[in-house]
Write an enzyme that holds these catalytic residues in place. Structure first.
Site, PDB file in Angstrom:
ATOM      1  NE  ARG A 173      -2.176  -2.375   3.346  1.00 35.13           N
ATOM      2  CZ  ARG A 173      -2.550  -2.774   4.256  1.00 35.13           C
ATOM      3  NH1 ARG A 173      -3.621  -2.018   4.924  1.00 35.13           N
ATOM      4  NH2 ARG A 173      -1.735  -3.529   5.062  1.00 35.13           N
ATOM      5  CE  LYS A 232       4.036  -1.439   6.189  1.00 34.76           C
ATOM      6  NZ  LYS A 232       2.673  -1.641   6.501  1.00 34.76           N
ATOM      7  N   GLY A 271       1.381 -13.896   6.118  1.00 35.08           N
ATOM      8  CA  GLY A 271       0.515 -13.099   7.727  1.00 35.08           C
ATOM      9  C   GLY A 271       1.397 -13.029   8.728  1.00 35.08           C
ATOM     10  CD  GLU A 287      -6.700  -8.475  11.216  1.00 39.71           C
ATOM     11  OE1 GLU A 287      -6.294  -7.618  10.595  1.00 39.71           O
ATOM     12  OE2 GLU A 287      -6.385  -8.685  12.394  1.00 39.71           O
ATOM     13  CB  ALA A 324      27.445  41.630   3.495  1.00 40.30           C
ATOM     14  CG  ASN A 350      34.244  24.910  -0.658  1.00 43.20           C
ATOM     15  OD1 ASN A 350      33.750  25.371  -1.372  1.00 43.20           O
ATOM     16  ND2 ASN A 350      33.771  24.057   0.061  1.00 43.20           N
ATOM     17  CB  SER A 356      31.419  43.753   1.881  1.00 44.35           C
ATOM     18  OG  SER A 356      30.866  44.060   3.239  1.00 44.35           O
ATOM     19  CB  SER A 377      35.065  45.932   0.379  1.00 43.77           C
ATOM     20  OG  SER A 377      34.790  46.143   1.546  1.00 43.77           O
TER      21      SER A 377
HETATM   22  C1  UD1 Z   1      -2.202  -5.833  11.339  1.00 43.52           C
HETATM   23  C2  UD1 Z   1      -3.328  -6.550  12.389  1.00 43.52           C
HETATM   24  C3  UD1 Z   1      -4.292  -5.596  12.857  1.00 43.52           C
HETATM   25  C4  UD1 Z   1      -3.735  -4.495  13.429  1.00 43.52           C
HETATM   26  C5  UD1 Z   1      -2.782  -3.688  12.675  1.00 43.52           C
HETATM   27  C6  UD1 Z   1      -2.250  -2.715  13.529  1.00 43.52           C
HETATM   28  C7  UD1 Z   1      -2.952  -8.887  11.673  1.00 43.52           C
HETATM   29  C8  UD1 Z   1      -3.429  -9.904  10.853  1.00 43.52           C
HETATM   30  N1  UD1 Z   1      -3.536  -7.689  11.524  1.00 43.52           N
HETATM   31  O1  UD1 Z   1      -2.866  -5.288  10.151  1.00 43.52           O
HETATM   32  O2  UD1 Z   1      -5.065  -6.428  13.465  1.00 43.52           O
HETATM   33  O3  UD1 Z   1      -5.098  -3.604  13.723  1.00 43.52           O
HETATM   34  O4  UD1 Z   1      -1.728  -4.662  12.141  1.00 43.52           O
HETATM   35  O5  UD1 Z   1      -1.235  -1.799  12.900  1.00 43.52           O
HETATM   36  O6  UD1 Z   1      -1.902  -9.156  12.452  1.00 43.52           O
HETATM   37  N2  UD1 Z   1       4.418  -8.601   8.250  1.00 43.52           N
HETATM   38  C9  UD1 Z   1       5.260  -9.670   8.219  1.00 43.52           C
HETATM   39  N3  UD1 Z   1       5.026 -11.032   7.250  1.00 43.52           N
HETATM   40  C10 UD1 Z   1       3.716 -10.943   6.937  1.00 43.52           C
HETATM   41  C11 UD1 Z   1       2.768  -9.762   6.935  1.00 43.52           C
HETATM   42  C12 UD1 Z   1       3.168  -8.740   7.849  1.00 43.52           C
HETATM   43  O7  UD1 Z   1       6.205  -9.735   8.498  1.00 43.52           O
HETATM   44  O8  UD1 Z   1       3.571 -11.915   5.961  1.00 43.52           O
HETATM   45  C13 UD1 Z   1       4.683  -7.459   9.024  1.00 43.52           C
HETATM   46  C14 UD1 Z   1       4.647  -6.319   8.177  1.00 43.52           C
HETATM   47  O9  UD1 Z   1       5.815  -5.900   7.868  1.00 43.52           O
HETATM   48  C15 UD1 Z   1       4.194  -5.246   9.366  1.00 43.52           C
HETATM   49  C16 UD1 Z   1       3.506  -6.285  10.309  1.00 43.52           C
HETATM   50  O10 UD1 Z   1       3.656  -7.537  10.215  1.00 43.52           O
HETATM   51  O11 UD1 Z   1       5.324  -4.427   9.856  1.00 43.52           O
HETATM   52  C17 UD1 Z   1       1.786  -5.919   9.998  1.00 43.52           C
HETATM   53  O12 UD1 Z   1       1.276  -6.207   8.792  1.00 43.52           O
HETATM   54  P1  UD1 Z   1       0.227  -5.509   7.782  1.00 43.52           P
HETATM   55  O13 UD1 Z   1       0.466  -6.054   6.661  1.00 43.52           O
HETATM   56  O14 UD1 Z   1       0.843  -3.997   7.971  1.00 43.52           O
HETATM   57  O15 UD1 Z   1      -0.910  -5.536   8.781  1.00 43.52           O
HETATM   58  P2  UD1 Z   1      -2.154  -4.835   9.113  1.00 43.52           P
HETATM   59  O16 UD1 Z   1      -3.089  -4.884   7.676  1.00 43.52           O
HETATM   60  O17 UD1 Z   1      -1.478  -3.551   9.254  1.00 43.52           O
HETATM   61 MG    MG Z   2       0.225  -2.476   9.193  1.00 43.00          MG
END
Ligand code: UD1
Ligand code: MG
Length: 453
Positions: A18, A25, A83, A158, A366, A372, A391, A409
């Site tokens: 995003r 990020k 996830g 979620e 001034a 340099n 100046s 100057s």
């Molecule tokens: C997540 C939470 C949500 C919470 C929000 C707060 C989950 C499923 N959801 O959503 O409940 O309100 O954060 O900001 O946990 N990451 C990994 N590997 C992955 C996916 C993500 O390391 O496979 C890391 C990302 O780099 C990030 C963090 O986990 O730093 C959160 O991931 P992100 O995709 O931003 O989750 P949100 O949609 O923000």
């Molecule tokens: Mg997040």
């Protein structure tokens, strides 16, 4: 007996789609430091804790940044971004203690505070198998919602999986979660990806833990401490929240901001007491401002030290490697870089002073410029104590102006000037008496001879 051992797991493997960026990020800066740097500062070095950073394959830039500031860090690779629960699973082999507490923190919540995390860890050690961090969101869209039954937390749902009724809940999950390590493996084993995003959610630990008879509680913090960054708009909102926090801390430490909302600070900006900062001033990273200094409106400072009672600006650009001595004065439209400006020296208007020393109480007129750079190398200009540079002079480095010397100057100084001498290096003025009157008379005569034009 519960062990006090702690492992912090920081999740940073997400693609950050995003953000629409080539930069991972968690490396996007907030107050002049990558988000991950803020998270590491808050969560990275609890006494004796092990820290595991989860990154995706090929995210060497992230791993390098983190190990650069935290050499003891362990790196875990999450092969596929399946996830947040899956990310914790990929760290589990690196969690040394199966006894104490595991604290999971997200790399995209740069505002998280160390004290809040410490509190959660304590609660997890003493009261609860699982402790989550929650906050009341002004606009909860996108966040996981915390569902409670009285005081007990029953599950996190979620946004994408939530019914309208659940979406109306404003208590959201902020990201940090503390879990007793001995339950971690069992909880990981319960995860499935049977949900709207086809991901293994860390947030399912709550419902699954409750089903297995574990206790779960929520620690609540203000939204400004935990808002997540998923988009550029979130990044701007987090920056604004961080600026607010930094300004408040500076004011609490004895700084006057004439208009706080227009002053931009870095995570490491240091102020002594009784510093006054005018409107529209930017402190990029690496600035230390000593007590009693005044930074006037529209100035930009980076990597600089400003001494006690010194004055800078308005409209000054102070670049890295500048050290301004006590009670020295830098005025409008002055740029300095790698410059040691000693006590009481004055550079009041329209100058460039780079790779230079300006001795104590010297006065730079001034428009004076240190030349340099020859296109290949940089050279040093040394201006002695009490020197007076007239100046509009160009000081062609390498060059030395002795203590107490004067430079006339408009000079282009290419040779060293001895202490207490006067150097004048410009075309000599000559005068032709009556020349202008003669010139005018001649031209008026020609004009009258051709009246038709
Ligand atoms: C997540 C939470 C949500 C919470 C929000 C707060 C989950 C499923 N959801 O959503 O409940 O309100 O954060 O900001 O946990 N990451 C990994 N590997 C992955 C996916 C993500 O390391 O496979 C890391 C990302 O780099 C990030 C963090 O986990 O730093 C959160 O991931 P992100 O995709 O931003 O989750 P949100 O949609 O923000
Ligand atoms: Mg997040």
């Amino acid at each position: 007996m519960t062990s006090d051992a702690l492992t912090t797991v920081i999740l940073a493997a997400g693609k950050g789609t995003r953000m629409k960026s080539r930069l991972p990020k968690v490396l996007h800066p907030i107050a002049g430091r990558p988000m991950l740097g803020h998270v590491l500062a808050a969560a990275g070095d609890f006494d004796g804790a092990a820290t595991v950073l989860v990154v995706g394959p090929g995210m060497d830039q992230v791993a390098q940044y983190a190990t650069g500031i935290h050499p003891g860090l362990r790196i875990a690779i999450q092969e596929q971004q399946a996830g947040t629960g899956d990310a914790v699973r990929s760290a589990s082999a690196q969690i040394p203690d199966k006894d104490g507490v595991v604290l999971v923190v997200f790399g995209d919540t740069p505002l998280v505070q160390r004290e809040t995390l410490a509190l959660m860890v304590e609660r997890c050690r003493r009261e609860s198998d699982i402790v989550i961090l929650g906050f009341e969101a002004a606009d909860p869209t996108g966040y996981g919602r915390v569902v409670r039954d009285g005081e007990t937390v029953t599950r996190i749902i979620e946004h994408k999986d939530a019914s309208e009724e659940v979406r109306a809940i404003r208590l959201c999950f902020g990201g940090p979660m503390a879990v007793r390590a001995r339950h971690l493996q069992a909880l990981l084993d319960t995860l499935t990806n049977d949900n709207a995003q086809g991901e293994y959610y860390l947030t399912d630990f709550v419902a699954h833990g409750r089903a297995a008879g574990l206790s779960c509680s929520v620690t609540i913090c203000p939204e400004s401490d935990i808002q997540g960054v998923n988009s550029r708009a979130d990044l701007a909102a987090a920056e604004a929240a961080m600026q607010k926090r930094l300004r408040a801390a500076a004011m609490a430490g004895g700084v006057t901001f004439l208009d706080p909302d227009t002053v931009y600070l870095s995570h490491d900006t240091q102020f002594g007491e009784d510093v006054t900062v005018g409107q529209n001033v930017v402190f990029a990273p690496g600035c230390r401002i000593a007590p009693g200094a005044t930074i006037k409106a529209f100035s930009h400072l980076e990597g600089a030290e400003i001494g006690e009672g010194a004055e800078v600006g308005p409209f000054a650009r102070i670049r890295p490697g500048t050290a301004v001595g006590a009670r020295a004065k830098i005025g409008n439209f002055v740029e300095t870089k790698k410059a040691k400006i000693e006590e009481g020296a004055k550079i009041s208007h329209l100058s460039y002073i780079g790779d230079a020393r300006v001795g104590a109480h010297a006065n730079i007129g001034a428009g004076t410029i240190t030349c340099n750079y020859d296109g290949y190398n940089k050279f040093f200009t040394d201006i002695g104590a009490g020197a007076f540079v007239g100046s509009n002079s160009s000081l062609v480095a390498p060059v030395k102006i002795g203590d107490g010397a004067y430079v006339g100057s408009g000079s282009v100084v290419t040779k060293d000037v001895s202490g207490d001498a006067l150097a004048v290096a410009r075309g000599k003025q000559m005068e032709k008496p009556g020349w202008a009157a003669g010139f005018r008379a001649k031209n008026e005569g020609i004009k009258k001879a051709s009246p038709g034009e």
